[in-house]
Design a protein around this motif. Structure first.
Motif, PDB file in Angstrom:
ATOM      1  N   VAL A  66      14.334  19.832  13.529  1.00 28.80           N
ATOM      2  CA  VAL A  66      14.796  19.870  12.143  1.00 28.80           C
ATOM      3  C   VAL A  66      16.277  19.497  12.117  1.00 28.80           C
ATOM      4  O   VAL A  66      17.087  20.096  12.827  1.00 28.80           O
ATOM      5  CB  VAL A  66      14.581  21.265  11.526  1.00 28.80           C
ATOM      6  CG1 VAL A  66      15.134  21.309  10.105  1.00 28.80           C
ATOM      7  CG2 VAL A  66      13.103  21.632  11.542  1.00 28.80           C
ATOM      8  N   VAL A  67      16.609  18.491  11.316  1.00 26.71           N
ATOM      9  CA  VAL A  67      18.002  18.091  11.121  1.00 26.71           C
ATOM     10  C   VAL A  67      18.322  18.331   9.653  1.00 26.71           C
ATOM     11  O   VAL A  67      17.760  17.684   8.766  1.00 26.71           O
ATOM     12  CB  VAL A  67      18.239  16.620  11.526  1.00 26.71           C
ATOM     13  CG1 VAL A  67      19.691  16.229  11.264  1.00 26.71           C
ATOM     14  CG2 VAL A  67      17.893  16.411  12.995  1.00 26.71           C
ATOM     15  N   HIS A  68      19.203  19.266   9.441  1.00 27.81           N
ATOM     16  CA  HIS A  68      19.543  19.742   8.106  1.00 27.81           C
ATOM     17  C   HIS A  68      20.845  19.087   7.653  1.00 27.81           C
ATOM     18  O   HIS A  68      21.842  19.115   8.374  1.00 27.81           O
ATOM     19  CB  HIS A  68      19.682  21.269   8.158  1.00 27.81           C
ATOM     20  CG  HIS A  68      19.767  21.907   6.841  1.00 27.81           C
ATOM     21  ND1 HIS A  68      20.952  22.071   6.180  1.00 27.81           N
ATOM     22  CD2 HIS A  68      18.793  22.431   6.044  1.00 27.81           C
ATOM     23  CE1 HIS A  68      20.720  22.670   5.039  1.00 27.81           C
ATOM     24  NE2 HIS A  68      19.427  22.897   4.927  1.00 27.81           N
ATOM     25  N   ARG A  69      20.822  18.516   6.471  1.00 31.99           N
ATOM     26  CA  ARG A  69      21.975  17.769   5.957  1.00 31.99           C
ATOM     27  C   ARG A  69      23.268  18.589   5.955  1.00 31.99           C
ATOM     28  O   ARG A  69      24.311  18.108   6.402  1.00 31.99           O
ATOM     29  CB  ARG A  69      21.679  17.284   4.542  1.00 31.99           C
ATOM     30  CG  ARG A  69      22.803  16.511   3.936  1.00 31.99           C
ATOM     31  CD  ARG A  69      22.481  16.080   2.514  1.00 31.99           C
ATOM     32  NE  ARG A  69      23.088  14.805   2.278  1.00 31.99           N
ATOM     33  CZ  ARG A  69      22.606  13.856   1.501  1.00 31.99           C
ATOM     34  NH1 ARG A  69      21.478  14.035   0.853  1.00 31.99           N
ATOM     35  NH2 ARG A  69      23.232  12.724   1.352  1.00 31.99           N
ATOM     36  N   GLN A  70      23.228  19.818   5.455  1.00 31.13           N
ATOM     37  CA  GLN A  70      24.443  20.616   5.348  1.00 31.13           C
ATOM     38  C   GLN A  70      24.859  21.238   6.692  1.00 31.13           C
ATOM     39  O   GLN A  70      26.018  21.539   6.890  1.00 31.13           O
ATOM     40  CB  GLN A  70      24.273  21.717   4.297  1.00 31.13           C
ATOM     41  CG  GLN A  70      24.292  21.210   2.872  1.00 31.13           C
ATOM     42  CD  GLN A  70      22.985  20.567   2.409  1.00 31.13           C
ATOM     43  OE1 GLN A  70      21.955  20.632   3.072  1.00 31.13           O
ATOM     44  NE2 GLN A  70      23.029  19.906   1.251  1.00 31.13           N
ATOM     45  N   GLN A  71      23.926  21.412   7.608  1.00 26.44           N
ATOM     46  CA  GLN A  71      24.246  22.048   8.882  1.00 26.44           C
ATOM     47  C   GLN A  71      24.623  21.054   9.968  1.00 26.44           C
ATOM     48  O   GLN A  71      25.316  21.411  10.918  1.00 26.44           O
ATOM     49  CB  GLN A  71      23.070  22.911   9.352  1.00 26.44           C
ATOM     50  CG  GLN A  71      22.819  24.070   8.429  1.00 26.44           C
ATOM     51  CD  GLN A  71      21.539  24.813   8.772  1.00 26.44           C
ATOM     52  OE1 GLN A  71      20.858  24.518   9.736  1.00 26.44           O
ATOM     53  NE2 GLN A  71      21.212  25.797   7.957  1.00 26.44           N
ATOM     54  N   ASP A  72      24.150  19.813   9.860  1.00 26.93           N
ATOM     55  CA  ASP A  72      24.447  18.799  10.872  1.00 26.93           C
ATOM     56  C   ASP A  72      24.597  17.442  10.188  1.00 26.93           C
ATOM     57  O   ASP A  72      23.797  16.529  10.389  1.00 26.93           O
ATOM     58  CB  ASP A  72      23.342  18.769  11.927  1.00 26.93           C
ATOM     59  CG  ASP A  72      23.749  18.023  13.182  1.00 26.93           C
ATOM     60  OD1 ASP A  72      24.844  17.410  13.196  1.00 26.93           O
ATOM     61  OD2 ASP A  72      22.974  18.039  14.149  1.00 26.93           O
ATOM     62  N   ALA A  73      25.624  17.350   9.364  1.00 25.84           N
ATOM     63  CA  ALA A  73      25.826  16.170   8.508  1.00 25.84           C
ATOM     64  C   ALA A  73      25.916  14.866   9.287  1.00 25.84           C
ATOM     65  O   ALA A  73      25.376  13.841   8.852  1.00 25.84           O
ATOM     66  CB  ALA A  73      27.075  16.361   7.649  1.00 25.84           C
TER      67      ALA A  73
END
Length: 88
Positions: A37-44
């Motif tokens: 999972v690559v989360h926009r706000q956590q790993d921009a």
């Protein structure tokens, strides 16, 4: 070990939440060990790089690392299952 699939997601995304519930509920987590999972706000930075490389402009999206394929329409249980089973 790199997981074969990537899920691009972000905050305040109803479709992202639906897909998460689908993966956990009807699919009973059977693909959890295959999806990063690559989360926009956590790993921009990683999120932006993956979006650029895969030409994804909306979330959620599932990416197949090996083929480069992207599933952008994640609302269908059958389509999600088929996409995630392709490497089997």
């Amino acid at each position: 070990m790199t997981r074969p699939y990537v899920l691009l997601t972000q905050d305040d995304c109803a479709a992202c939440e639906r897909l998460g519930r689908m993966l956990a509920g009807p699919l009973r987590g059977q693909f959890a060990d295959r999806i990063e999972v690559v989360h926009r706000q956590q790993d921009a930075e990683a999120f932006a790089a993956l979006c650029e490389a895969s030409h994804v402009r909306s979330t959620p999206a599932l990416l197949n690392r090996a083929s480069g394929a992207a599933l952008r329409d994640t609302g269908s249980l059958g389509a999600v299952r088929a996409f995630l089973s392709a490497a089997d």
